[in-house]
Design a protein around this motif. Structure first.
Motif, short mmCIF file in Angstrom:
data_model
loop_
_atom_site.label_atom_id
_atom_site.label_comp_id
_atom_site.label_asym_id
_atom_site.label_seq_id
_atom_site.Cartn_x
_atom_site.Cartn_y
_atom_site.Cartn_z
N ALA A 80 0.83 -1.20 0.00
CA ALA A 80 0.00 0.00 0.00
C ALA A 80 0.86 1.25 0.00
CB ALA A 80 -0.92 -0.01 1.22
N SER A 81 1.90 1.24 0.81
CA SER A 81 2.79 2.39 0.87
C SER A 81 3.49 2.62 -0.47
CB SER A 81 3.83 2.18 1.98
OG SER A 81 4.72 3.27 2.04
N ALA A 82 3.93 1.53 -1.09
CA ALA A 82 4.62 1.64 -2.38
C ALA A 82 3.68 2.18 -3.46
CB ALA A 82 5.17 0.28 -2.79
N SER A 83 2.38 1.90 -3.33
CA SER A 83 1.41 2.35 -4.33
C SER A 83 0.92 3.77 -4.08
CB SER A 83 0.21 1.40 -4.36
OG SER A 83 -0.60 1.59 -3.21
N GLY A 84 1.30 4.33 -2.95
CA GLY A 84 0.87 5.69 -2.62
C GLY A 84 -0.52 5.78 -2.04
N ARG A 85 -1.09 4.64 -1.64
CA ARG A 85 -2.42 4.66 -1.05
C ARG A 85 -2.35 4.99 0.44
NH1 ARG A 85 -6.91 2.02 -3.70
NH2 ARG A 85 -6.26 1.40 -5.78
N ARG A 86 -3.46 5.54 0.93
CA ARG A 86 -3.58 5.84 2.34
C ARG A 86 -3.69 4.52 3.11
NH1 ARG A 86 -7.95 6.99 5.78
NH2 ARG A 86 -7.48 8.54 7.39
N LEU A 87 -2.87 4.38 4.14
CA LEU A 87 -2.83 3.14 4.92
C LEU A 87 -3.38 3.40 6.32
CD1 LEU A 87 -1.91 0.18 5.32
CD2 LEU A 87 0.32 1.09 6.04
N VAL A 88 -4.34 2.56 6.72
CA VAL A 88 -4.91 2.60 8.06
C VAL A 88 -4.49 1.33 8.78
CG1 VAL A 88 -7.03 2.69 9.43
CG2 VAL A 88 -6.89 3.93 7.25
N VAL A 89 -3.92 1.47 9.96
CA VAL A 89 -3.47 0.32 10.74
C VAL A 89 -4.30 0.24 12.02
CG1 VAL A 89 -1.54 -0.73 11.99
CG2 VAL A 89 -1.14 0.43 9.81
N VAL A 90 -4.92 -0.91 12.25
CA VAL A 90 -5.72 -1.14 13.45
C VAL A 90 -4.81 -1.64 14.56
CG1 VAL A 90 -7.57 -2.54 14.46
CG2 VAL A 90 -7.80 -1.63 12.13
N ILE A 91 -4.82 -0.93 15.69
CA ILE A 91 -3.98 -1.33 16.81
C ILE A 91 -4.85 -1.63 18.03
CG2 ILE A 91 -1.98 -0.07 15.95
CD1 ILE A 91 -2.52 2.07 18.00
N PRO A 92 -4.40 -2.57 18.88
CA PRO A 92 -5.22 -2.96 20.03
C PRO A 92 -5.15 -1.95 21.16
CG PRO A 92 -3.16 -4.16 20.05
CD PRO A 92 -3.17 -3.35 18.78
N THR A 93 -6.24 -1.85 21.91
CA THR A 93 -6.25 -1.03 23.11
C THR A 93 -6.83 -1.82 24.28
OG1 THR A 93 -8.48 -0.13 22.71
CG2 THR A 93 -6.61 1.07 21.76
N HIS A 94 -6.45 -1.39 25.46
CA HIS A 94 -7.01 -1.95 26.70
C HIS A 94 -7.33 -0.77 27.61
CE1 HIS A 94 -7.77 -4.66 30.01
NE2 HIS A 94 -6.88 -4.02 30.76
N ASN A 95 -8.60 -0.62 27.97
CA ASN A 95 -9.04 0.53 28.77
C ASN A 95 -8.64 1.85 28.11
OD1 ASN A 95 -10.17 -1.14 30.76
ND2 ASN A 95 -8.25 -1.26 31.89
N ASP A 96 -8.84 1.91 26.80
CA ASP A 96 -8.58 3.11 26.00
C ASP A 96 -7.10 3.48 25.89
OD1 ASP A 96 -11.28 3.50 25.38
OD2 ASP A 96 -11.62 4.69 27.19
N VAL A 97 -6.22 2.55 26.27
CA VAL A 97 -4.78 2.79 26.16
C VAL A 97 -4.21 1.78 25.18
CG1 VAL A 97 -2.57 2.80 27.39
CG2 VAL A 97 -4.64 3.65 28.52
N PRO A 98 -3.39 2.23 24.20
CA PRO A 98 -2.80 1.27 23.26
C PRO A 98 -2.08 0.14 23.98
CG PRO A 98 -2.42 3.50 22.48
CD PRO A 98 -3.02 3.62 23.87
N ALA A 99 -2.33 -1.09 23.54
CA ALA A 99 -1.76 -2.27 24.17
C ALA A 99 -0.47 -2.68 23.47
CB ALA A 99 -2.76 -3.42 24.14
N MET A 100 0.43 -3.26 24.23
CA MET A 100 1.68 -3.74 23.65
C MET A 100 1.42 -4.97 22.79
SD MET A 100 5.01 -3.49 23.39
CE MET A 100 5.54 -2.45 24.76
N PRO A 101 1.87 -4.98 21.52
CA PRO A 101 1.68 -6.18 20.69
C PRO A 101 2.52 -7.34 21.22
CG PRO A 101 2.61 -4.35 19.42
CD PRO A 101 2.57 -3.92 20.84
N PRO A 102 2.14 -8.57 20.89
CA PRO A 102 2.97 -9.72 21.26
C PRO A 102 4.38 -9.55 20.68
CG PRO A 102 0.85 -10.43 20.41
CD PRO A 102 0.94 -8.96 20.14
#
Length: 212
Positions: A80-102
């Motif tokens: 997506a980045s190479a094509s110039g498209r807008r990229l949206v990344v979904v990230i996890p949250t816990h109690n409205d705070v971003p969670a650490m990925p595994p």
């Protein structure tokens, strides 16, 4: 990267294909791609996005959306980045705070966030399979197209790509299978630990099958 948006679930009620959310292109798939398969999948994504450009000449190109993680999501993010498209990344949250990925996903997560135009916060537990599946389902439900990196194997206690393909098709969301010739999966642990398992099996169709 733009201001982070919080997904409160309202978007899930939108009709796929309607509004900005309906034009998003979602991608899911196997996390345990071999390095060679990863390169093949990334190239296949780039080719698919180029073909879409020809169909979008008179409309705004759709954003692409992935859940933060290794394997297919990272390959799609790079394409997506190479094509110039807008990229949206979904990230996890816990109690409205971003969670650490595994740990297995942290390097990929860092790269995806560097590539992203927007991070979309979603409450889910990245360490539990069912929670990750639920996040994928919500992401798919607001998309207008699903690209699935799938070798045709059924859903099992670790990988749910077959289930997600079935989920999208049941809701009338077009699905395209991406599994280039020569692609293989590895044997290392690359998916969240299983929790309560989904039923094994589901609809399994041959790789490369064309969907409405």
């Amino acid at each position: 990267m733009s201001t982070t948006a919080r997904d409160n679930g309202a978007a899930g009620d939108q009709v796929p294909g309607g509004g900005a959310a309906g034009r998003e292109i979602a991608a899911v798939g196997h996390a345990d791609l071999t390095p060679h398969a990863f390169a093949l999948v990334e190239s296949a994504f780039q080719e698919r996005l180029k073909r879409l450009e020809r169909l979008e000449r008179h409309v705004e190109p759709g954003s692409v959306i992935v859940r933060c993680g290794a394997g297919a999501p990272l390959a799609f993010g790079r394409a997506a980045s190479a094509s110039g498209r807008r990229l949206v990344v979904v990230i996890p949250t816990h109690n409205d705070v971003p969670a650490m990925p595994p740990r297995r996903d942290r390097m990929a997560a860092g790269e995806l966030l560097n590539l992203a135009d927007q991070a979309r916060l979603l409450p889910y537990d990245p360490n539990h399979r069912d929670s990750c599946i639920g996040a994928d389902e919500r992401m798919i439900a607001t998309s207008g197209l699903l690209l699935a990196v799938w070798d045709g194997s059924p859903t099992n206690g670790f990988d749910a790509t077959a289930h997600l393909v079935t989920y999208a098709r049941a809701r009338g969301i077009p699905v395209e299978i991406v599994w280039p010739a020569g692609a293989e999966r590895g044997t290392g642990e690359a998916t969240p630990a299983p929790s309560a398992a989904l039923p094994v099996g589901g609809l399994v169709e041959p790789p490369g099958a064309r969907y409405p």
